[in-house]
Design a protein around this motif. Structure first.
Motif, PDB file in Angstrom:
ATOM      1  N   ARG A 105       0.829  -1.204   0.000  1.00  0.00           N
ATOM      2  CA  ARG A 105       0.000   0.000   0.000  1.00  0.00           C
ATOM      3  C   ARG A 105       0.866   1.258   0.000  1.00  0.00           C
ATOM      4  O   ARG A 105       0.584   2.227  -0.708  1.00  0.00           O
ATOM      5  N   LEU A 106       1.918   1.239   0.795  1.00  0.00           N
ATOM      6  CA  LEU A 106       2.803   2.407   0.827  1.00  0.00           C
ATOM      7  C   LEU A 106       3.530   2.576  -0.499  1.00  0.00           C
ATOM      8  O   LEU A 106       3.816   3.711  -0.907  1.00  0.00           O
ATOM      9  N   ALA A 107       3.844   1.479  -1.170  1.00  0.00           N
ATOM     10  CA  ALA A 107       4.479   1.589  -2.487  1.00  0.00           C
ATOM     11  C   ALA A 107       3.583   2.357  -3.440  1.00  0.00           C
ATOM     12  O   ALA A 107       4.045   3.239  -4.189  1.00  0.00           O
ATOM     13  N   ALA A 108       2.289   2.036  -3.428  1.00  0.00           N
ATOM     14  CA  ALA A 108       1.351   2.763  -4.278  1.00  0.00           C
ATOM     15  C   ALA A 108       1.246   4.217  -3.851  1.00  0.00           C
ATOM     16  O   ALA A 108       1.244   5.131  -4.693  1.00  0.00           O
ATOM     17  N   GLY A 109       1.155   4.465  -2.547  1.00  0.00           N
ATOM     18  CA  GLY A 109       1.017   5.835  -2.067  1.00  0.00           C
ATOM     19  C   GLY A 109       2.213   6.709  -2.390  1.00  0.00           C
ATOM     20  O   GLY A 109       2.076   7.843  -2.844  1.00  0.00           O
ATOM     21  N   VAL A 278       7.782   1.598 -14.266  1.00  0.00           N
ATOM     22  CA  VAL A 278       6.451   1.806 -14.830  1.00  0.00           C
ATOM     23  C   VAL A 278       5.963   0.559 -15.563  1.00  0.00           C
ATOM     24  O   VAL A 278       4.802   0.142 -15.418  1.00  0.00           O
ATOM     25  N   LEU A 279       6.835  -0.060 -16.340  1.00  0.00           N
ATOM     26  CA  LEU A 279       6.433  -1.266 -17.060  1.00  0.00           C
ATOM     27  C   LEU A 279       6.101  -2.403 -16.091  1.00  0.00           C
ATOM     28  O   LEU A 279       5.146  -3.166 -16.320  1.00  0.00           O
ATOM     29  N   ALA A 280       6.868  -2.513 -15.011  1.00  0.00           N
ATOM     30  CA  ALA A 280       6.555  -3.526 -14.003  1.00  0.00           C
ATOM     31  C   ALA A 280       5.198  -3.241 -13.359  1.00  0.00           C
ATOM     32  O   ALA A 280       4.414  -4.169 -13.099  1.00  0.00           O
ATOM     33  N   ALA A 281       4.932  -1.978 -13.119  1.00  0.00           N
ATOM     34  CA  ALA A 281       3.643  -1.598 -12.529  1.00  0.00           C
ATOM     35  C   ALA A 281       2.496  -1.914 -13.487  1.00  0.00           C
ATOM     36  O   ALA A 281       1.443  -2.425 -13.071  1.00  0.00           O
ATOM     37  N   LEU A 282       2.674  -1.613 -14.770  1.00  0.00           N
ATOM     38  CA  LEU A 282       1.631  -1.914 -15.749  1.00  0.00           C
ATOM     39  C   LEU A 282       1.404  -3.425 -15.853  1.00  0.00           C
ATOM     40  O   LEU A 282       0.257  -3.891 -15.964  1.00  0.00           O
ATOM     41  N   ALA A 283       2.497  -4.188 -15.802  1.00  0.00           N
ATOM     42  CA  ALA A 283       2.356  -5.643 -15.856  1.00  0.00           C
ATOM     43  C   ALA A 283       1.636  -6.154 -14.613  1.00  0.00           C
ATOM     44  O   ALA A 283       0.765  -7.041 -14.697  1.00  0.00           O
ATOM     45  N   GLY A 284       1.990  -5.602 -13.461  1.00  0.00           N
ATOM     46  CA  GLY A 284       1.322  -6.003 -12.236  1.00  0.00           C
ATOM     47  C   GLY A 284      -0.156  -5.677 -12.268  1.00  0.00           C
ATOM     48  O   GLY A 284      -0.997  -6.483 -11.842  1.00  0.00           O
ATOM     49  N   TYR A 285      -0.489  -4.518 -12.781  1.00  0.00           N
ATOM     50  CA  TYR A 285      -1.906  -4.163 -12.878  1.00  0.00           C
ATOM     51  C   TYR A 285      -2.624  -5.064 -13.875  1.00  0.00           C
ATOM     52  O   TYR A 285      -3.762  -5.473 -13.647  1.00  0.00           O
ATOM     53  N   GLY A 286      -1.961  -5.375 -14.990  1.00  0.00           N
ATOM     54  CA  GLY A 286      -2.583  -6.245 -15.983  1.00  0.00           C
ATOM     55  C   GLY A 286      -2.894  -7.618 -15.433  1.00  0.00           C
ATOM     56  O   GLY A 286      -3.964  -8.184 -15.699  1.00  0.00           O
ATOM     57  N   LEU A 351       1.969  -0.791  -9.158  1.00  0.00           N
ATOM     58  CA  LEU A 351       3.220  -1.012  -8.427  1.00  0.00           C
ATOM     59  C   LEU A 351       2.933  -1.649  -7.072  1.00  0.00           C
ATOM     60  O   LEU A 351       3.639  -2.567  -6.646  1.00  0.00           O
ATOM     61  N   GLY A 352       1.883  -1.157  -6.404  1.00  0.00           N
ATOM     62  CA  GLY A 352       1.512  -1.751  -5.130  1.00  0.00           C
ATOM     63  C   GLY A 352       1.095  -3.206  -5.286  1.00  0.00           C
ATOM     64  O   GLY A 352       1.431  -4.065  -4.454  1.00  0.00           O
ATOM     65  N   SER A 353       0.370  -3.505  -6.365  1.00  0.00           N
ATOM     66  CA  SER A 353      -0.053  -4.876  -6.613  1.00  0.00           C
ATOM     67  C   SER A 353       1.141  -5.780  -6.899  1.00  0.00           C
ATOM     68  O   SER A 353       1.213  -6.915  -6.407  1.00  0.00           O
ATOM     69  N   ALA A 354       2.088  -5.281  -7.696  1.00  0.00           N
ATOM     70  CA  ALA A 354       3.287  -6.073  -7.983  1.00  0.00           C
ATOM     71  C   ALA A 354       4.082  -6.340  -6.709  1.00  0.00           C
ATOM     72  O   ALA A 354       4.607  -7.444  -6.502  1.00  0.00           O
ATOM     73  N   ALA A 355       4.160  -5.323  -5.839  1.00  0.00           N
ATOM     74  CA  ALA A 355       4.862  -5.503  -4.571  1.00  0.00           C
ATOM     75  C   ALA A 355       4.143  -6.526  -3.698  1.00  0.00           C
ATOM     76  O   ALA A 355       4.787  -7.326  -2.988  1.00  0.00           O
ATOM     77  N   ALA A 369      11.907  -2.108  -1.961  1.00  0.00           N
ATOM     78  CA  ALA A 369      12.444  -1.402  -3.132  1.00  0.00           C
ATOM     79  C   ALA A 369      11.349  -0.634  -3.849  1.00  0.00           C
ATOM     80  O   ALA A 369      11.575   0.480  -4.352  1.00  0.00           O
ATOM     81  N   ALA A 370      10.125  -1.193  -3.893  1.00  0.00           N
ATOM     82  CA  ALA A 370       9.019  -0.502  -4.558  1.00  0.00           C
ATOM     83  C   ALA A 370       8.647   0.776  -3.828  1.00  0.00           C
ATOM     84  O   ALA A 370       8.273   1.777  -4.459  1.00  0.00           O
ATOM     85  N   VAL A 371       8.732   0.773  -2.506  1.00  0.00           N
ATOM     86  CA  VAL A 371       8.454   1.982  -1.728  1.00  0.00           C
ATOM     87  C   VAL A 371       9.516   3.043  -1.993  1.00  0.00           C
ATOM     88  O   VAL A 371       9.216   4.232  -2.148  1.00  0.00           O
ATOM     89  N   ALA A 372      10.764   2.636  -2.069  1.00  0.00           N
ATOM     90  CA  ALA A 372      11.868   3.596  -2.175  1.00  0.00           C
ATOM     91  C   ALA A 372      12.127   4.072  -3.599  1.00  0.00           C
ATOM     92  O   ALA A 372      12.656   5.175  -3.801  1.00  0.00           O
ATOM     93  N   ALA A 373      11.761   3.286  -4.602  1.00  0.00           N
ATOM     94  CA  ALA A 373      12.159   3.571  -5.984  1.00  0.00           C
ATOM     95  C   ALA A 373      11.737   4.955  -6.468  1.00  0.00           C
ATOM     96  O   ALA A 373      12.550   5.675  -7.064  1.00  0.00           O
ATOM     97  N   PRO A 374      10.480   5.401  -6.296  1.00  0.00           N
ATOM     98  CA  PRO A 374      10.114   6.717  -6.826  1.00  0.00           C
ATOM     99  C   PRO A 374      10.966   7.853  -6.270  1.00  0.00           C
ATOM    100  O   PRO A 374      11.353   8.767  -7.008  1.00  0.00           O
ATOM    101  N   VAL A 375      11.291   7.788  -4.973  1.00  0.00           N
ATOM    102  CA  VAL A 375      12.089   8.857  -4.363  1.00  0.00           C
ATOM    103  C   VAL A 375      13.528   8.790  -4.850  1.00  0.00           C
ATOM    104  O   VAL A 375      14.156   9.810  -5.154  1.00  0.00           O
TER     105      VAL A 375
END
Length: 578
Positions: A105-109, A278-286, A351-355, A369-375
């Motif tokens: 959830r925090l990764a998505a936020g 972003v591609l990992a997030a799109l794949a996770g959402y898919g 991204l949250g779903s993939a995490a 890593a998903a939480v930290a990556a955007p920053v």
């Protein structure tokens, strides 16, 4: 961790992100950057409600700021609003991930609150747009539940931040809500078609009613609704990464103004890593899209529609130009990049779903890593966007000028020179900002150049008074006779002092280092370009009733009722407790 505790952790995380992003902008004073204009001691005036005849892009956000500033100092209001954007963005996006685990959830936020879209729009000063953006995940959840009891009320509540933000924020949120509601409402049979029609009608009704404060004065302008198709190319999305315009939009960037791209963003290495995220997030959402969350396809449709609108000005400019010629209201689509907002929701939730999937597979390092990556991949958003966003104070000359102008009982309007829409004041560290004097001198009608120039192309002014005075004001020394005819009582020069002043018998009543004021005696009554007050008052009354109605059911907290349809997914690795 229980639901309320998860929301609290996400809110605290968002607050931490906001503190990190604003940095020196949290000091006393005001952050002034492009469209972000706050002034000390604002007051309710005709300008606040859009009845002066100018295009009401600042309605109702200025009224909201003025109301808050009657309780706390105006510079504190600005900081609270900017921090609220990060808190709401992190909390709302985190709430959409259907899991009980905290880190996904925090990764998505974090992804939703800290990305190129937020950075570029913050530097562009579009806090009102970001206010609607921050609540967009709540809009998704509310739009998906329109067929349930209280669905209309929930949607109105979810749209409130966008309604406060104004026409651009509400346009983005309404497009998202419409796509989600229609796709989520039912199947393709006759009953499903009726359900989709009802959902679309509810979205249109909610968005239409909440738009009334700016829609009514905009439609009643004597000059009509402006729409210049020649500006499509100016505001079309632009490449800010090595992947071209479409690739930049996919990475949630692509703002039209190159000066508002964060320092260092778009470098090949970091852009490639962000693309991988972003591609990992799109794949996770898919993959997650095949689950049981009912709004999953609606959000995908909203993201696709938003991306198409965002790309329209860049890849099919003649189409958008033709739409604006057909109806000027389509000009709201010119600044296309802002419509990637629903894609940002999808990327964050993906991204949250993939995490979450990684956590199920017992890969604990991936959620961290998903939480930290955007920053990590966008470090220059920190500390006031690497120092670009700093608090400053208005010079003492401005306060002196306000006392002089407000203390004159003779009435009359104010013209501002030089004749440019944006300023780069030395006291604002050279940072460009939209002319603040119309809000600062709130006791008078202030005429400024509202034309927008990008490169060698200029979008013509929209204020009828500015149109009539443009030729004279552009010279830097407009004749006193011309100013008298237009009802100008004062000319204020807030840059290039000494080289610009009225031509003729004007009285210099103040001259300082940062500002000069000239008085013109014998000003006539200006032509009536304003909007009737009665329809505007009626519009605000209708909106007030709608907002009151939306809170007349139990559970009026903004977030919790919106999240009622989002249930955590049970982990297959977790045993049920007897």
């Amino acid at each position: 961790m229980k639901g309320r505790a998860r929301h609290l952790v996400a809110a605290v995380t968002g607050l931490g992100l906001g503190l990190a992003a604003l940095g020196p902008g949290l000091a006393p004073g005001f952050v002034l950057s492009y469209d972000m204009v706050f002034v000390p001691d604002p007051a309710f005036t005709a300008l606040t409600f859009g009845t002066t005849g100018i295009v009401p892009r600042h309605v109702p956000s200025d009224a909201f700021v003025t109301a808050l500033a009657s309780v706390v100092p105006a510079d504190a209001v600005q900081k609270l609003l900017l921090l609220a954007i990060f808190v709401m963005a992190c909390t709302s996006a985190a709430s959409l991930v259907p899991t009980a685990r905290l880190l996904p959830r925090l990764a998505a936020g974090v992804c939703y609150a800290w990305n190129p879209f937020v950075a570029e729009r913050l530097l562009l000063g579009q806090w009102a747009l970001l206010l609607g953006y921050a609540a967009l995940p709540w809009v998704v959840a509310a739009a998906a539940g329109l067929d349930g009891r209280g669905g209309g009320r929930r949607l109105v509540r979810a749209l409130l931040p966008a309604a406060i933000g104004g026409f651009a924020a509400l346009a983005v949120s309404a497009l998202t809500a419409l796509a989600v509601a229609v796709v989520s409402a039912g199947s393709g049979d006759r009953a499903g078609v009726r359900a989709r029609a009802r959902a679309a009608a509810r979205v249109a009704a909610a968005a239409g009613v909440l738009s009334l404060p700016w829609l009514v004065p905009g439609l009643l302008r004597p000059a009509g609704v402006p729409g210049d198709e020649t500006a499509v190319g100016l505001f079309a999305a632009r490449a800010d990464t090595p992947f071209g315009t479409l690739g930049s939009l996919l990475l949630l960037g692509g703002v039209w103004n190159g000066e508002t791209v964060p320092d260092g963003y778009g470098a090949p290495l970091t852009a490639s890593l962000w693309l991988a995220v972003v591609l990992a997030a799109l794949a996770g959402y898919g993959k997650w899209c095949r689950g049981e969350v009912r709004w999953r396809r609606g959000l995908a449709a909203a993201a696709a529609a938003g991306f198409a609108v965002a790309a329209l000005g860049a890849v099919a400019a003649p189409v958008l130009e033709g739409m604006i010629r057909l109806w000027a209201g389509f000009a709201v689509l010119r600044d296309g990049q802002q419509y990637v907002a629903p894609l940002a929701v999808l990327v964050a939730v993906g991204l949250g779903s993939a995490a979450d999937r990684a956590a199920e597979a017992r890969l604990p390092g991936v959620p961290v890593a998903a939480v930290a990556a955007p920053v990590i991949l966008l470090p220059t958003l920190a500390w006031g966007a690497a120092g670009d966003l700093r608090s400053v104070r208005y010079p003492d000359d401005w306060a002196r000028a306000r006392r002089i102008v407000h203390g004159d009982p003779a009435g009359g309007d104010v013209l501002v020179l030089p004749w440019e829409a944006h300023r780069s004041y030395p006291w604002n560290r050279g940072r460009r900002v939209l002319e603040p004097l119309p809000r600062y001198l709130h006791g008078r009608r202030v005429v400024v150049n509202d034309a927008v120039t990008v490169g060698d192309v200029t979008v013509p002014p929209e204020d009828p008074r500015a149109v009539r005075l443009a030729a004279a004001a552009r010279t830097g020394s407009p004749s006193v006779a011309t100013l008298r005819e237009e009802g100008i009582r004062y000319v204020v020069v807030d840059a290039e002092i000494g080289s610009q002043r009225p031509s003729g018998p004007a009285v210099e009543v103040m001259r300082g280092r940062d500002l000069a004021v000239y008085r013109i005696d014998g000003a006539s009554r200006p032509a009536g370009d304003g909007v009737p007050a009665a329809p505007v008052i009626a519009a605000w009354a209708v909106v007030s009733l709608a907002v009151f109605w939306s809170f007349t059911v139990p559970g009026t907290n903004l977030s919790i009722p919106l999240l009622g349809s989002i249930k955590p997914r049970r982990s297959p690795h977790r045993r049920r407790t007897p």
